[in-house]
Every structure is written in C-alpha cells, then in structure tokens.
Design a protein around this motif. Structure first.
Motif, mmCIF file in Angstrom:
data_model
loop_
_atom_site.group_PDB
_atom_site.id
_atom_site.type_symbol
_atom_site.label_atom_id
_atom_site.label_comp_id
_atom_site.label_asym_id
_atom_site.label_seq_id
_atom_site.Cartn_x
_atom_site.Cartn_y
_atom_site.Cartn_z
ATOM 1 N N ALA A 25 0.835 -1.195 0.000
ATOM 2 C CA ALA A 25 0.000 0.000 0.000
ATOM 3 C C ALA A 25 0.873 1.248 0.000
ATOM 4 O O ALA A 25 1.841 1.341 0.769
ATOM 5 N N LEU A 26 0.516 2.198 -0.858
ATOM 6 C CA LEU A 26 1.135 3.521 -0.845
ATOM 7 C C LEU A 26 0.163 4.466 -0.153
ATOM 8 O O LEU A 26 -0.968 4.657 -0.623
ATOM 9 N N LEU A 27 0.592 5.038 0.955
ATOM 10 C CA LEU A 27 -0.284 5.847 1.781
ATOM 11 C C LEU A 27 0.257 7.267 1.890
ATOM 12 O O LEU A 27 1.456 7.503 1.786
ATOM 13 N N GLY A 28 -0.639 8.194 2.114
ATOM 14 C CA GLY A 28 -0.250 9.585 2.279
ATOM 15 C C GLY A 28 -1.430 10.488 2.001
ATOM 16 O O GLY A 28 -2.444 10.066 1.442
ATOM 17 N N ARG A 29 -1.292 11.738 2.390
ATOM 18 C CA ARG A 29 -2.355 12.706 2.143
ATOM 19 C C ARG A 29 -2.463 13.017 0.656
ATOM 20 O O ARG A 29 -1.575 12.668 -0.137
ATOM 21 N N ASN A 30 -3.542 13.685 0.267
ATOM 22 C CA ASN A 30 -3.685 14.139 -1.117
ATOM 23 C C ASN A 30 -2.484 15.001 -1.491
ATOM 24 O O ASN A 30 -2.061 15.862 -0.721
ATOM 25 N N GLY A 31 -1.948 14.753 -2.696
ATOM 26 C CA GLY A 31 -0.812 15.525 -3.167
ATOM 27 C C GLY A 31 0.533 15.024 -2.698
ATOM 28 O O GLY A 31 1.563 15.664 -2.948
ATOM 29 N N LEU A 70 -4.799 -1.060 5.131
ATOM 30 C CA LEU A 70 -4.010 -1.806 6.107
ATOM 31 C C LEU A 70 -4.528 -3.231 6.292
ATOM 32 O O LEU A 70 -3.758 -4.131 6.658
ATOM 33 N N LEU A 71 -5.807 -3.448 6.036
ATOM 34 C CA LEU A 71 -6.347 -4.802 6.097
ATOM 35 C C LEU A 71 -5.805 -5.679 4.970
ATOM 36 O O LEU A 71 -5.715 -6.897 5.099
ATOM 37 N N LEU A 72 -5.437 -5.044 3.856
ATOM 38 C CA LEU A 72 -4.981 -5.789 2.680
ATOM 39 C C LEU A 72 -3.467 -5.967 2.631
ATOM 40 O O LEU A 72 -2.969 -6.986 2.155
ATOM 41 N N ALA A 73 -2.740 -4.958 3.091
ATOM 42 C CA ALA A 73 -1.315 -4.859 2.771
ATOM 43 C C ALA A 73 -0.434 -5.760 3.624
ATOM 44 O O ALA A 73 -0.684 -5.977 4.809
ATOM 45 N N HIS A 74 0.627 -6.252 2.987
ATOM 46 C CA HIS A 74 1.719 -6.896 3.713
ATOM 47 C C HIS A 74 2.734 -5.848 4.187
ATOM 48 O O HIS A 74 3.331 -5.981 5.252
ATOM 49 N N ARG A 75 2.941 -4.831 3.347
ATOM 50 C CA ARG A 75 3.856 -3.737 3.698
ATOM 51 C C ARG A 75 3.261 -2.426 3.192
ATOM 52 O O ARG A 75 2.435 -2.416 2.280
ATOM 53 N N THR A 76 3.722 -1.323 3.795
ATOM 54 C CA THR A 76 3.254 -0.002 3.388
ATOM 55 C C THR A 76 4.443 0.931 3.175
ATOM 56 O O THR A 76 5.500 0.775 3.798
ATOM 57 N N TYR A 77 4.223 1.892 2.294
ATOM 58 C CA TYR A 77 5.133 3.024 2.149
ATOM 59 C C TYR A 77 4.310 4.280 2.386
ATOM 60 O O TYR A 77 3.238 4.451 1.789
ATOM 61 N N VAL A 78 4.809 5.154 3.257
ATOM 62 C CA VAL A 78 4.141 6.422 3.517
ATOM 63 C C VAL A 78 4.881 7.512 2.757
ATOM 64 O O VAL A 78 6.115 7.641 2.885
ATOM 65 N N LEU A 79 4.128 8.269 1.955
ATOM 66 C CA LEU A 79 4.716 9.361 1.182
ATOM 67 C C LEU A 79 4.254 10.702 1.735
ATOM 68 O O LEU A 79 3.111 10.832 2.204
ATOM 69 N N ASP A 80 5.125 11.682 1.639
ATOM 70 C CA ASP A 80 4.806 13.042 2.048
ATOM 71 C C ASP A 80 5.532 14.007 1.124
ATOM 72 O O ASP A 80 6.765 13.970 1.039
ATOM 73 N N ARG A 81 4.761 14.796 0.407
ATOM 74 C CA ARG A 81 5.303 15.806 -0.515
ATOM 75 C C ARG A 81 6.372 15.233 -1.441
ATOM 76 O O ARG A 81 7.428 15.818 -1.664
ATOM 77 N N GLY A 82 6.070 14.041 -1.968
ATOM 78 C CA GLY A 82 6.937 13.444 -2.969
ATOM 79 C C GLY A 82 8.102 12.641 -2.442
ATOM 80 O O GLY A 82 8.918 12.151 -3.224
ATOM 81 N N HIS A 83 8.186 12.478 -1.128
ATOM 82 C CA HIS A 83 9.261 11.717 -0.501
ATOM 83 C C HIS A 83 8.684 10.498 0.208
ATOM 84 O O HIS A 83 7.616 10.586 0.825
ATOM 85 N N VAL A 84 9.395 9.387 0.157
ATOM 86 C CA VAL A 84 9.055 8.253 1.022
ATOM 87 C C VAL A 84 9.617 8.545 2.397
ATOM 88 O O VAL A 84 10.831 8.689 2.576
#
Length: 232
Positions: free
Chosen positions: A33-39, A196-210
């Motif tokens: 899962a790729l997570l983060g706010r809009n934008g 989060l129910l689906l994912a094995h791992r997540t990446y959190v992005l913020d303003r174009g950065h992991v």
C-alpha cells in the motif's frame, strides 16, 4: 530480486518536481500500500511505473528488466495493469464487450466464466452498457478488465473512493481473495483502514518523498505518524 523495483525516481509535471528519489520494492505475491495525504505523490508513483510519465532520473524494473522509458502499452504487455481512479470504462459498449476488448491482445486471457466467478454482479449486468452501471459496478468492471489480461501486477488507484460502505466491503473481500491467491497488488487508497487490512507492507509518502516503510502493525503502533502523515 523483487518482482517490481522502483529505484530513486524523480518525476515531474512540466517543470514541477513531484517525486524526489522515490524507491520501493514489491515482491511476487505481495500486497503493498502507498499511503499519504492528497498531493503526496502516490498516484504520480503509479503512473510513473505504468509509463504514463517517464522519470527524469532513476529507474523502474520489472522482473529484472528496466521498463522506465517504455510506452504504457509495452508495459501492459509485460504484465502490469493500472486500474485508474477514473476507471475509464467504455460507456457506449456492454460490460461483456468491455471485457472482450481488454482480452483481445492478452497472451493468456482469463475466460469470461472466470471473471464472472470473481465478480458475479458483472455476470448479471453483462449485456448492460457501461454508462448504465453504478459506481461500484464500474469499479468491478475496471478491475475485471485488468484481471482478464492475467496481470502479474495490479496497480489499484483509489479503488474504494466514493463507493457505498457495502460496496467497499464486497470489493475489499474480492481484493483479499485475489491477494490470497498470490496476485501481486500495489494499492493507493485514502481509506487507510481498508488498505491496512490488505497490505503486507506499506510506504508512507509526504510531498513526494518516502518517509516511512513499515508493516501494517508497525505503522498502527505509531499513532503520531498515522496522524501526522495520514490524518488518522
């Protein structure tokens, strides 16, 4: 070696720098899962993988082959399928015609029967025009078009957006089943709990950065991070 590898990509819209050295990996049979706010750059990451925009620097590899710089249709032929948040079903032809068209150039397409087993509602609506479908039915069809091509990697961009809770529940169960069968999935989703129910791992992005890579339980154990970057 991971099935899909994104290595320090920098992507732009015109002269606007959107992704900054973004790296991630997806192993075969994994849900990421790729997570983060809009934008934050989640969708831009997906469309860069798909070749809709090319990174100025960095690379995307699939099965060890560099695919950054290839055209989207070439990437699709290799086995990556994007289900966009706009769905983009063909509204003037039937459900079944949408599926047959998607299968036309596939090397080993699923049978219609297999698709209808996965999405029984589409079997009921197979002779209906795309324009007559509800939002949930359109999303089912958008995912089914990718599956009928026997995608090795499904890129799902906001699959639950704007849908009624009961439809989200059904699509979540279908996606869980696909994952349990070993389908490799990358999902962008504002519904953090569903992701989060689906994912094995997540990446959190913020303003174009992991800013973080974590397993769901590790992320949920950091409420300050959940609040700061995801608004949860």
């Amino acid at each position: 070696m991971s099935l899909l590898e994104v290595d320090r990509i920098n992507s732009y819209y015109g002269e606007s720098h959107i992704l900054f050295d973004v790296s991630l990996r997806v192993d075969e049979g994994e849900v990421v899962a790729l997570l983060g706010r809009n934008g934050s750059g989640k969708t831009t990451t997906m469309i860069t993988i798909m070749g809709l925009i090319a990174p100025r620097t960095g690379s995307v590899r699939f099965g060890g082959e560099t695919i950054s710089g290839k055209q989207p249709y070439e990437i699709a032929k290799l086995g990556i399928q994007l289900v966009p948040d706009t769905r983009r079903i063909l509204r003037t032809i039937t459900v079944e015609e949408n599926l047959k068209l998607a299968a036309f150039t596939a090397k080993s397409p699923w049978t219609l029967e297999r698709v209808y087993e996965t999405f029984p509602r589409l079997a009921q609506r197979k002779n209906f025009l795309g324009a007559s479908l509800s939002g949930g039915e359109q999303q089912m069809l958008a995912i089914a078009r990718a599956l009928i091509r026997d995608a090795r990697v499904l890129l799902l961009d906001e699959p639950f957006e704007g849908l009624a809770p009961i439809i989200v529940r059904d699509l979540l169960e279908t996606t869980k089943r696909l994952a349990s069968e070993g389908r490799t999935i990358v999902i962008v989703e504002q519904n953090v709990r569903a992701a989060l129910l689906l994912a094995h791992r997540t990446y959190v992005l913020d303003r174009g950065h992991v800013v973080l890579e974590a397993r769901p339980a590790e992320l949920e154990a950091q409420p300050e991070v959940m609040h700061q970057y995801l608004g949860v």
